[in-house]
Structure formats: structure tokens, C-alpha cells
Write a protein that holds these residues in place. Structure first.
Motif, PDB file in Angstrom:
ATOM      1  N   ASN A 172       6.766   4.513   5.089  1.00 27.87           N
ATOM      2  CA  ASN A 172       6.515   5.882   4.658  1.00 27.87           C
ATOM      3  C   ASN A 172       7.240   6.046   3.335  1.00 27.87           C
ATOM      4  OD1 ASN A 172       6.675   8.763   4.248  1.00 27.87           O
ATOM      5  ND2 ASN A 172       6.141   9.025   6.415  1.00 27.87           N
ATOM      6  N   ASN A 173       6.486   6.200   2.264  1.00 22.40           N
ATOM      7  CA  ASN A 173       7.059   6.133   0.918  1.00 22.40           C
ATOM      8  C   ASN A 173       7.747   7.439   0.533  1.00 22.40           C
ATOM      9  OD1 ASN A 173       7.708   5.041  -1.524  1.00 22.40           O
ATOM     10  ND2 ASN A 173       5.693   5.252  -2.427  1.00 22.40           N
ATOM     11  N   SER A 174       8.913   7.652   1.146  1.00 21.06           N
ATOM     12  CA  SER A 174       9.681   8.864   0.898  1.00 21.06           C
ATOM     13  C   SER A 174      11.156   8.518   0.988  1.00 21.06           C
ATOM     14  CB  SER A 174       9.332   9.938   1.932  1.00 21.06           C
ATOM     15  OG  SER A 174      10.351  10.908   2.040  1.00 21.06           O
ATOM     16  N   THR A 175      11.932   8.922  -0.020  1.00 17.91           N
ATOM     17  CA  THR A 175      13.364   8.655  -0.002  1.00 17.91           C
ATOM     18  C   THR A 175      14.036   9.386   1.152  1.00 17.91           C
ATOM     19  OG1 THR A 175      13.354   8.347  -2.399  1.00 17.91           O
ATOM     20  CG2 THR A 175      15.486   8.750  -1.363  1.00 17.91           C
ATOM     21  N   ASP A 194       0.861  -1.178   0.000  1.00 20.82           N
ATOM     22  CA  ASP A 194       0.000   0.000   0.000  1.00 20.82           C
ATOM     23  C   ASP A 194       0.894   1.223   0.000  1.00 20.82           C
ATOM     24  OD1 ASP A 194      -1.685   2.042   0.500  1.00 20.82           O
ATOM     25  OD2 ASP A 194      -2.597   1.210   2.299  1.00 20.82           O
ATOM     26  N   ASP A 195       0.886   2.031  -1.082  1.00 23.27           N
ATOM     27  CA  ASP A 195       1.875   3.088  -1.195  1.00 23.27           C
ATOM     28  C   ASP A 195       1.607   4.278  -0.281  1.00 23.27           C
ATOM     29  OD1 ASP A 195      -0.221   4.380  -2.433  1.00 23.27           O
ATOM     30  OD2 ASP A 195       0.877   4.910  -4.245  1.00 23.27           O
ATOM     31  N   ILE A 196       0.522   4.258   0.501  1.00 23.75           N
ATOM     32  CA  ILE A 196       0.363   5.322   1.486  1.00 23.75           C
ATOM     33  C   ILE A 196       1.064   4.951   2.783  1.00 23.75           C
ATOM     34  CG2 ILE A 196      -1.837   6.074   0.527  1.00 23.75           C
ATOM     35  CD1 ILE A 196      -3.142   4.744   2.992  1.00 23.75           C
ATOM     36  N   GLY A 197       1.573   3.748   2.878  1.00 22.72           N
ATOM     37  CA  GLY A 197       2.382   3.358   4.022  1.00 22.72           C
ATOM     38  C   GLY A 197       1.591   3.143   5.296  1.00 22.72           C
ATOM     39  N   ALA A 198       2.315   2.693   6.312  1.00 23.11           N
ATOM     40  CA  ALA A 198       1.692   2.460   7.614  1.00 23.11           C
ATOM     41  C   ALA A 198       1.177   3.760   8.210  1.00 23.11           C
ATOM     42  CB  ALA A 198       2.699   1.815   8.564  1.00 23.11           C
ATOM     43  N   THR A 199       1.858   4.861   7.905  1.00 20.44           N
ATOM     44  CA  THR A 199       1.529   6.142   8.519  1.00 20.44           C
ATOM     45  C   THR A 199       0.674   7.029   7.632  1.00 20.44           C
ATOM     46  OG1 THR A 199       3.442   7.347   7.628  1.00 20.44           O
ATOM     47  CG2 THR A 199       3.808   6.032   9.609  1.00 20.44           C
ATOM     48  N   GLY A 200       0.320   6.541   6.426  1.00 21.30           N
ATOM     49  CA  GLY A 200      -0.366   7.417   5.490  1.00 21.30           C
ATOM     50  C   GLY A 200       0.561   8.496   4.969  1.00 21.30           C
TER      51      GLY A 200
END
Length: 596
Positions: free
Chosen positions: A241-244, A55-61
Motif C-alpha cells: 500500500n503506497n502510503s508513508t 505496481d504503485d497501486i499496491g496489492a490492495t489498490g
């Protein structure tokens, strides 16, 4: 005021320089794939987004997180007077006692449940640091529950992801939008399936560090990732958390904690300062003093609802604290109704129905993975595909079948064709039909049910593991035990049900009433054994066999689920004689009984 601003500007520049130098220094000792660019920022060649099945919003949205970097100096696991909490870097290396215990207990649990994941507790500590500053410096009670809830900003699309309410405010107190909750900052829709009871109190509380740490561990270990592999480690962190930038910050703290840390008293941890949304977020106009708007983000020192905050945030813009007293909850707009005025429409708002996307028949033998995966397509009322919609797959009913990784719920984002492919199913031991329901997260749209069938474990071949003759004297005990191996399609057939019967003849499978026999728990003769099962290697070793006074050649037949059959010859003859024939009449030995 000008002097103050100048001091802040100089402090900010110095902090930036130190942070850049810190990352540059840390990058030299980072795991493979992480380097520093010319400005000291970390880069990662393999920092690719998580695979499509996540889910690309991640555990934390993809909520905001703390961006503070670890000190340049390495931590000392046993701080002395020169490296104690007051020394540079000493306080940062300290982790509050209860928080540290929760991380280590989660690591131990995952080592037992998912040993191939290789989850280090330092990774949980790194994520806990950037998500909540280790539960606000360890402000937790003896059971690990935060003294006041840690609530992130509402995800209303204003500089953040847009996630409308999924829990009716049960976790975050917000019935309009979702907020990340607790020391590991789970959004409610993720906690609903990822939540765990880490302290054994029978509850799954995102505000409890034991529960949250164990849930984070399971979340990071799903999809069979091996966190000792850098590529899998990066994927797991990005799935959170989908952030580099988030990936690089977590990796920096992971490396720092791996070099050493120490326990400090609860409530004495260092609070982080800088947050990822401090400079690049467009902030809404704050309400007038003493007022609040339903669903709005609380300002510094003021929780949602306008009541005084029991604990001020660590910094402006830090996760807010809701009031301890109940606050009026605005009515939840029906999920299928148009978005409120001024709220941008999301792809989720356009979904009218779900369609099967060519899943096919779902069948697997108990203990095996299903070869087919469930595919669901989100469509508008005109039948057009809707991309970037979260589809939640839930295994319902009384079953031990799970998705790969042991979860019963998985959320997957639709691709450009509007299709979401669920993780592979793994059959449990309970046979029969299993229902998997696909729904649209955040919307009341009719779900789509899939039926998966779990069949019993079977074998198609049985062979003896030895070739010695099985002989015995009348009234004696067979020296060798019968051992067989079951296979299915050439592979060992483990945990397959089997039956062993001493049959009357090759043409009559009924149990014989004389000749060799097994013994039950009371020592009585039995000639049929039910409830047998092969071991993990497909082997089955039968109990010892005994003979009565009847001589002759007898047959032992072993059958398994799936139809595999093996017939073994047993000979009962007096010592020093050859095997008697069933038709020879009295034995040459005076003491021998007539043959069977």
C-alpha cells in the motif's frame, strides 16, 4: 446530543494523544530509519516509494486500512492474570489461533522457497492487523476461510483509486469496479497472479487466511528483497500500500508483535476502530433506507444489494459484507467504451495500443537470468505516450520460465514516457521458445507478444581435477575414478549434459569393442554412458572403470552440450611391466594378451 458530542470530542482528543504517545514510545525501538516528529507521528527517511518495476497501486489498490496503533506497554508472550486479555494491551497482543497458524506456516513456506527474503511472520501479522483486524478478530472456520467475505469499499475514484472491474465480480461481487477482498485485502487483478493455495485444498481463495497469508508473503518477497534489510522492508511494505502513513502503522505493529504475542481462541480478537478514510474521504450521499444503487458502497450493516448483512461491520465505514444470497449484477460496461457519465477519465481509458519499446532479442541459457528486459510503451491513437497505466506481463504456455521472484505474472506502471519495463526473466529448465504477453490491465486492448528463447545448458571447457595416471592390470579394476570439471566463460557449468565413450582411436570416435569398460546395472560391460550431468559445481565423476584381458593404451572421450571435449588416456598392462605399445605385438609377460 450535545453531551454525547462532547464526550466523543473528548474521547477523540484523548485517543489522538495516546496514539501520538504510542508512536513516540515505539519509535525508540523501531528499526533504523524510523523516528517520531514533534507531534508523535512517525517519519521514515528511507520511506521511498517502491521501485518503478512494482505496481504503485499496491496489492490492495491502496484501499483504506485500519490506523489503530498498538498499546504503549509491551506485550507479554505468556499472559498472566495481570497481562491477560482483560489487561491493557493484553488483548491486542493476542492473535486468533488459526490466523496465527496461517502466518507461521507462510513464514515456513517462504523460508524454504525464498530463504534470502527473511520474511518474519510478525510482518504478516502486522499487515493482517491493519488490513482486516486479523480477519475480524479470527472469525474463520476450521479451514481458515472467513465466516463471511471481507470486502473493502469499491475503488470508484471517490476518495479512492479508480480501478474498474477486472474480474467480472468473481471475487468481490462488483462488476463495475474492483474492491479489495479477504483478510489481506487483495484487489482481484493482483490476486489473479499473486494468489496461492496455502491450505492444500487445491483452491486459491482470497477469503482463506492460509491462502491469503502465503500470497502476501510471496508478494512481499518478490524482486529479491531481503526483509531483514530496513530499506528493502520499507519498499516491500510500500509496495503493498503506497502510503508513508501505512508504512509507519505497519512498522509499529511489526515492532509490537516482535516483542511478544500469544494465541487466543478464534473469534475473540480485538476489532480495530479507526480507518484511514474515516475523516478525509468525501462520502457519497447515502441511498434512501432500504434501497441501494448498483456498484455503490454498502452502508453500515447493509451489504451491496440491500439485503440484511449477516455480520455487521466492525465500525462505520469498515469493509462491508456482501449478502450470502445472489444479488442481481449490473451489466459490465465494455472496457473500451467511454466512461460512465460523471466518472473521471483515467489514463487507462486513453490507451489505444501497445508498442515495443526497444526490447531486442531475448535469449538465455537454462537456469540463467535474461540480460535484456521486456519494454512496452502505451500509446493513444495519435501515438502519444500514456503514463501511469498498468501493464500486465504474463508468461503463457507450458514453461517453467518465470520472472525474478518466481512469478508468472507481473504488473508494472508506465513511466512518464509511457514505458513499462517488466521484471527480469529467469529461464527454467525447459528449453525452447517462451511467450510473454503484455496487456493493459482493465482494458480490452490488443496484447503484444514477445518471444524469449531458452537454450540448453552448455560448457566450453573440460579439465580433469586430478593428474594421476589411470592404469589397471588385465581383468582388474582401475583404482581411480575419472573426475572432470566443466566451465562456461570461466564459471562452473552446472547441470550440463555429458557423454562418456571409450573410443576406438583418436580419429575414430566409435565405441571400442575391447579394452576398458563401465558396468551397467546388471553388471554387463558398456563402453558408452549417456545422460550424464555435471553437479552444482560443474563437477562430473564417472563410474568405476574395469579392464578385460586386452592390454594396451586406450582412450576415454568425454563431451558436453556446447562442444567441450576432453580425451583421457587409460593404460592396461600386466603388473611390473611398462605400458605396452599398440604395435609391440605379444607382451613380455607370458600371461599377457596381445595389445590393442
Amino acid at each position: 446530543m450535545a453531551a454525547q458530542f462532547g464526550r466523543r470530542l473528548r474521547k477523540g482528543a484523548a485517543t489522538t494523544a495516546v496514539a501520538a504517545a504510542a508512536v513516540a514510545a515505539l519509535s525508540a525501538s523501531q528499526a533504523p530509519g524510523v523516528t517520531a516528529d514533534g507531534q508523535g507521528r512517525q517519519t521514515a527517511a528511507d520511506a521511498t516509494p517502491a521501485p518503478e518495476e512494482t505496481d504503485d497501486i499496491g496489492a490492495t489498490g491502496n484501499s483504506p486500512y485500519y490506523t489503530d496503533l498498538p498499546p504503549l506497554n509491551s506485550p507479554d508472550p505468556s499472559p498472566s492474570a495481570s497481562t491477560g486479555p482483560g489487561a491493557p494491551g493484553g488483548s491486542e497482543a493476542g492473535i486468533p489461533a488459526t490466523v496465527l497458524d496461517a502466518y507461521k506456516k507462510a513464514e515456513a513456506a517462504l523460508r524454504e522457497k525464498k530463504p534470502g527474503c527473511n520474511l518474519p511472520w510478525q510482518l504478516l501479522a502486522a499487515i493482517g492487523k491493519v488490513e482486516s483486524g486479523q480477519a475480524r478478530g479470527g472469525r474463520v472456520d476450521a479451514d481458515g476461510t472467513t465466516l463471511s467475505p471481507i470486502i473493502g469499499p469499491q475503488l470508484d475514484g471517490n476518495g479512492f483509486a479508480l480501478i474498474r472491474d477486472t474480474d467480472d465480480g468473481a471475487y468481490d461481487g462488483n462488476s463495475s469496479y474492483d474492491n479489495a477482498v479477504g483478510p489481506m485485502q487483495f484487489i482481484p487483478s493482483t490476486w489473479e497472479w499473486a494468489g496461492r493455495d496455502g491450505n492444500g485444498d487445491g483452491r486459491k481463495d482470497p477469503n482463506n487466511i492460509y491462502d491469503a497469508a502465503l500470497a502476501a508473503g510471496h508478494y512481499l518477497c518478490r524482486f529479491g528483497w531481503d526483509l531483514s534489510d530496513q530499506a528493502d522492508l520499507n519498499k516491500a511494505i510500500l509496495s503493498y500500500n503506497n502510503s508513508t502513513d501505512y508504512l509507519n502503522t505497519v512498522l509499529s505493529w511489526l515492532e509490537y508483535y516482535r516483542k511478544g504475542t500469544h494465541e487466543i481462541p478464534d473469534g475473540t480478537g480485538t476489532l480495530p476502530v479507526d480507518r484511514s478514510d474515516d475523516h478525509d474521504r468525501v462520502r457519497p450521499t447515502p441511498p434512501a433506507p432500504g434501497t441501494s444503487t448498483p456498484g455503490s458502497r454498502p452502508g453500515p450493516g447493509k451489504p451491496a444489494g440491500g439485503s440484511p448483512s449477516p455480520e455487521p461491520p466492525a465500525s462505520p465505514g469498515a469493509p462491508s459484507t456482501p449478502p450470502t444470497s445472489p444479488k442481481p449484477t449490473p451489466p459490465t460496461p465494455p472496457p473500451t467504451s467511454p466512461a460512465p457519465p460523471g466518472t473521471p477519465q483515467t489514463p487507462t481509458d486513453t490507451v489505444d495500443h501497445l508498442e515495443d519499446a526497444g526490447t531486442g532479442k531475448l535469449t538465455a541459457m537454462a537456469g540463467d537470468a535474461f540480460t535484456r528486459r521486456i519494454s512496452t510503451r502505451a500509446e493513444t491513437d495519435a501515438g502519444k505516450a500514456v503514463a501511469r497505466v498498468r501493464i500486465r506481463f504474463t508468461i503463457v504456455g507450458d514453461t517453467d520460465t518465470t520472472f525474478t521472484g518466481g512469478e508468472s505474472v507481473a504488473t508494472v506502471v508506465t513511466n512518464s514516457s509511457g514505458v513499462a519495463v517488466a521484471p527480469a526473466l529467469r529461464a527454467g529448465e525447459k528449453t525452447g521458445d517462451v511467450t510473454v504477453r503484455a496487456t493493459v490491465a482493465g482494458r480490452t486492448v490488443a496484447g503484444l507478444d514477445y518471444r524469449a528463447t531458452v537454450t540448453e545448458r552448455v560448457a566450453d571447457t573440460l579439465v580433469r581435477t586430478g593428474d594421476e595416471a589411470l592404469t589397471c592390470t588385465p581383468g582388474g579394476e582401475f583404482a581411480d575414478r575419472v573426475e572432470v570439471k566443466a566451465t562456461h566463460n570461466g564459471a562452473a557449468a552446472d547441470r550440463v549434459a555429458a557423454t562418456a565413450t571409450l573410443i576406438t582411436s583418436a580419429d575414430d570416435p566409435a565405441a571400442n569393442d575391447k579394452g576398458p569398460y563401465f558396468k551397467d546395472a546388471d553388471g554387463k560391460a558398456v563402453r558408452t554412458l549417456d545422460g550424464l550431468e555435471t553437479d552444482a559445481d560443474g563437477l562430473l565423476k564417472l563410474p568405476r572403470l574395469y579392464a578385460d584381458d586386452t592390454t594396451g593404451t586406450f582412450l576415454l572421450r568425454i563431451t558436453t552440450a556446447g562442444g567441450a571435449t576432453l580425451t583421457v588416456e587409460l593404460t592396461v598392462a600386466a603388473a611390473g611391466t611398462t605400458s605396452p605399445s599398440p604395435s609391440t605385438g605379444p607382451s613380455a609377460s607370458p600371461s599377457a594378451s596381445p595389445s590393442a
